[in-house]
Design a protein around this motif. Structure first.
Motif, PDB file in Angstrom:
ATOM      1  N   LEU A 124      24.438 -55.348  34.976  1.00  0.00           N
ATOM      2  CA  LEU A 124      24.499 -54.352  36.345  1.00  0.00           C
ATOM      3  C   LEU A 124      25.857 -54.515  36.959  1.00  0.00           C
ATOM      4  O   LEU A 124      26.347 -53.487  37.216  1.00  0.00           O
ATOM      5  CB  LEU A 124      23.264 -54.566  37.244  1.00  0.00           C
ATOM      6  CG  LEU A 124      23.166 -53.855  38.523  1.00  0.00           C
ATOM      7  CD1 LEU A 124      22.815 -52.420  38.069  1.00  0.00           C
ATOM      8  CD2 LEU A 124      22.089 -54.598  39.592  1.00  0.00           C
ATOM      9  N   GLU A 125      26.200 -55.714  37.165  1.00  0.00           N
ATOM     10  CA  GLU A 125      27.437 -55.767  37.870  1.00  0.00           C
ATOM     11  C   GLU A 125      28.762 -55.356  36.988  1.00  0.00           C
ATOM     12  O   GLU A 125      29.660 -54.875  37.382  1.00  0.00           O
ATOM     13  CB  GLU A 125      27.652 -57.288  38.223  1.00  0.00           C
ATOM     14  CG  GLU A 125      26.869 -57.868  39.181  1.00  0.00           C
ATOM     15  CD  GLU A 125      27.063 -57.113  40.429  1.00  0.00           C
ATOM     16  OE1 GLU A 125      28.267 -57.125  41.172  1.00  0.00           O
ATOM     17  OE2 GLU A 125      26.009 -56.660  41.096  1.00  0.00           O
ATOM     18  N   ASN A 126      28.531 -55.519  35.858  1.00  0.00           N
ATOM     19  CA  ASN A 126      29.362 -54.755  34.676  1.00  0.00           C
ATOM     20  C   ASN A 126      29.602 -53.232  35.004  1.00  0.00           C
ATOM     21  O   ASN A 126      30.752 -52.823  34.942  1.00  0.00           O
ATOM     22  CB  ASN A 126      29.137 -55.192  33.474  1.00  0.00           C
ATOM     23  CG  ASN A 126      30.030 -54.477  32.341  1.00  0.00           C
ATOM     24  OD1 ASN A 126      31.482 -54.825  32.472  1.00  0.00           O
ATOM     25  ND2 ASN A 126      29.641 -53.806  31.314  1.00  0.00           N
ATOM     26  N   LEU A 127      28.397 -52.664  35.221  1.00  0.00           N
ATOM     27  CA  LEU A 127      28.473 -51.467  35.426  1.00  0.00           C
ATOM     28  C   LEU A 127      28.847 -50.931  36.735  1.00  0.00           C
ATOM     29  O   LEU A 127      29.498 -49.710  36.745  1.00  0.00           O
ATOM     30  CB  LEU A 127      27.022 -50.892  35.060  1.00  0.00           C
ATOM     31  CG  LEU A 127      26.440 -50.833  33.611  1.00  0.00           C
ATOM     32  CD1 LEU A 127      25.007 -50.343  33.565  1.00  0.00           C
ATOM     33  CD2 LEU A 127      27.132 -50.163  32.723  1.00  0.00           C
ATOM     34  N   ARG A 128      28.743 -51.729  37.508  1.00  0.00           N
ATOM     35  CA  ARG A 128      29.214 -51.254  38.943  1.00  0.00           C
ATOM     36  C   ARG A 128      30.714 -51.390  39.029  1.00  0.00           C
ATOM     37  O   ARG A 128      31.211 -50.611  39.591  1.00  0.00           O
ATOM     38  CB  ARG A 128      28.662 -52.443  40.118  1.00  0.00           C
ATOM     39  CG  ARG A 128      27.224 -52.335  40.443  1.00  0.00           C
ATOM     40  CD  ARG A 128      26.750 -53.195  41.505  1.00  0.00           C
ATOM     41  NE  ARG A 128      27.258 -52.825  42.610  1.00  0.00           N
ATOM     42  CZ  ARG A 128      27.552 -53.744  43.710  1.00  0.00           C
ATOM     43  NH1 ARG A 128      27.156 -55.113  43.328  1.00  0.00           N
ATOM     44  NH2 ARG A 128      28.024 -53.507  44.871  1.00  0.00           N
TER      45      ARG A 128
ATOM     46  N   LEU B  66      19.455 -51.675  29.576  1.00  0.00           N
ATOM     47  CA  LEU B  66      20.658 -52.401  29.642  1.00  0.00           C
ATOM     48  C   LEU B  66      21.508 -51.353  28.681  1.00  0.00           C
ATOM     49  O   LEU B  66      21.178 -50.599  27.856  1.00  0.00           O
ATOM     50  CB  LEU B  66      20.682 -53.545  28.932  1.00  0.00           C
ATOM     51  CG  LEU B  66      19.795 -54.720  29.895  1.00  0.00           C
ATOM     52  CD1 LEU B  66      19.619 -56.147  28.878  1.00  0.00           C
ATOM     53  CD2 LEU B  66      20.355 -55.140  31.267  1.00  0.00           C
ATOM     54  N   GLU B  67      23.019 -51.835  28.573  1.00  0.00           N
ATOM     55  CA  GLU B  67      23.866 -51.074  27.947  1.00  0.00           C
ATOM     56  C   GLU B  67      24.815 -51.958  27.356  1.00  0.00           C
ATOM     57  O   GLU B  67      25.208 -53.027  27.829  1.00  0.00           O
ATOM     58  CB  GLU B  67      24.726 -50.342  29.115  1.00  0.00           C
ATOM     59  CG  GLU B  67      25.779 -49.348  28.446  1.00  0.00           C
ATOM     60  CD  GLU B  67      27.062 -50.259  28.395  1.00  0.00           C
ATOM     61  OE1 GLU B  67      28.023 -49.600  27.578  1.00  0.00           O
ATOM     62  OE2 GLU B  67      27.254 -51.351  28.885  1.00  0.00           O
TER      63      GLU B  67
ATOM     64  N   GLU C 292      14.412 -62.115  40.325  1.00  0.00           N
ATOM     65  CA  GLU C 292      15.810 -62.381  40.829  1.00  0.00           C
ATOM     66  C   GLU C 292      16.657 -61.271  40.890  1.00  0.00           C
ATOM     67  O   GLU C 292      17.568 -60.984  41.581  1.00  0.00           O
ATOM     68  CB  GLU C 292      16.295 -63.653  40.215  1.00  0.00           C
ATOM     69  CG  GLU C 292      15.785 -65.018  40.258  1.00  0.00           C
ATOM     70  CD  GLU C 292      14.557 -65.351  39.441  1.00  0.00           C
ATOM     71  OE1 GLU C 292      14.111 -64.276  38.566  1.00  0.00           O
ATOM     72  OE2 GLU C 292      13.781 -66.217  39.734  1.00  0.00           O
ATOM     73  N   PHE C 293      16.295 -60.427  39.811  1.00  0.00           N
ATOM     74  CA  PHE C 293      17.207 -59.124  39.717  1.00  0.00           C
ATOM     75  C   PHE C 293      16.602 -58.281  40.667  1.00  0.00           C
ATOM     76  O   PHE C 293      17.716 -57.753  41.658  1.00  0.00           O
ATOM     77  CB  PHE C 293      16.607 -58.547  38.267  1.00  0.00           C
ATOM     78  CG  PHE C 293      17.081 -57.116  38.316  1.00  0.00           C
ATOM     79  CD1 PHE C 293      18.659 -56.828  37.902  1.00  0.00           C
ATOM     80  CD2 PHE C 293      16.256 -56.204  37.994  1.00  0.00           C
ATOM     81  CE1 PHE C 293      19.032 -55.530  38.046  1.00  0.00           C
ATOM     82  CE2 PHE C 293      16.714 -54.786  37.903  1.00  0.00           C
ATOM     83  CZ  PHE C 293      17.965 -54.417  37.788  1.00  0.00           C
TER      84      PHE C 293
END
Length: 226
Positions: free
Chosen positions: A172-176, A152-153, A198-199
């Motif tokens: 993940l969606e934030n990074l995309r 995570l970031e 789920e991920f």
């Protein structure tokens, strides 16, 4: 971590004793201020720079205070035999602890990350932005010669394990949204794909498996639907 490896518990303990014994020693104040500055850097200024390499200045500081302690011992122990026996025991204890700590540095702990980096270099276009699931280790990105994030970031820094799949998906969606093109796992993090069910399902719906080996998996993100 610095106490256990870079210094060893033996040196750290002797150095602490040296700080106490040498409070009024001439010349010790420079090491006291240096040590205080390093602690301030690690705790406050050095956010994101707490790797052992950045803490190496603690080694000469600890060595100086250990020397102060060793010089002070004869003032409190009059019997020369006890001083020599204690010195021998201290050297032996430090040698064994140093050997145990140094031995860990020779493990090929980053071999799979290096292989992943080289795989990324050959399978991803130049300019790709890679999300690496690597516990914050920069090896894969270094050998890939790509920019990206540790997952995570948070604020550009590695932020540990996700609490659950929802947290992983959100990050993940934030990074995309920020332009990530690929996500890569190595042998030490492939378990995420089973533990965070789920991920893993979300990843399967938003990315394509580009390369897979027993030691790594590389996914390419599909275009965002806006």
């Amino acid at each position: 971590l610095t106490v256990w490896s870079s210094l060893t518990v033996v040196l750290f303990g002797v150095a602490v004793a040296g700080v106490i014994a040498g409070r009024k020693e001439a010349g010790s104040s420079i090491f006291q201020w240096w040590g205080a500055a390093m602690i301030l850097f690690v705790l406050l200024v050095g956010y994101g720079n707490r790797h052992q390499w950045y803490q190496l200045p603690f080694v000469p500081i600890a060595a100086a205070f250990a020397g102060i302690f060793c010089r002070a011992v004869p003032r409190f122990v009059s019997r020369r035999f006890l001083v020599r026996a204690g010195s021998g025991a201290l050297v032996l204890a430090f040698g064994l602890s140093a050997y145990a700590s140094a031995k860990l540095l020779y493990r090929e702990s980053a071999a799979d990350l290096r292989s992943l980096g080289l795989e990324l270099k050959t399978t991803t276009p130049a300019g790709s932005l890679i999300v690496t699931v690597d516990y914050g280790d920069p090896t894969a990105l270094y050998y890939a010669e790509r920019k990206g994030w540790h997952f995570l970031e948070k604020n550009g820094m590695y932020d540990g394990h996700p609490i659950d799949s929802a947290a992983a998906i959100a990050d993940l969606e934030n990074l995309r949204e920020r332009g990530a093109t690929h996500i890569a796992f190595y042998s030490g993090t492939l378990w995420w794909l089973e533990y965070y069910r789920e991920f893993a399902e979300h990843l399967g719906a938003t990315a394509t498996l580009q390369a897979s080996t027993p030691a790594s998996k590389i996914y390419t993100f599909r275009p965002l639907v806006r």
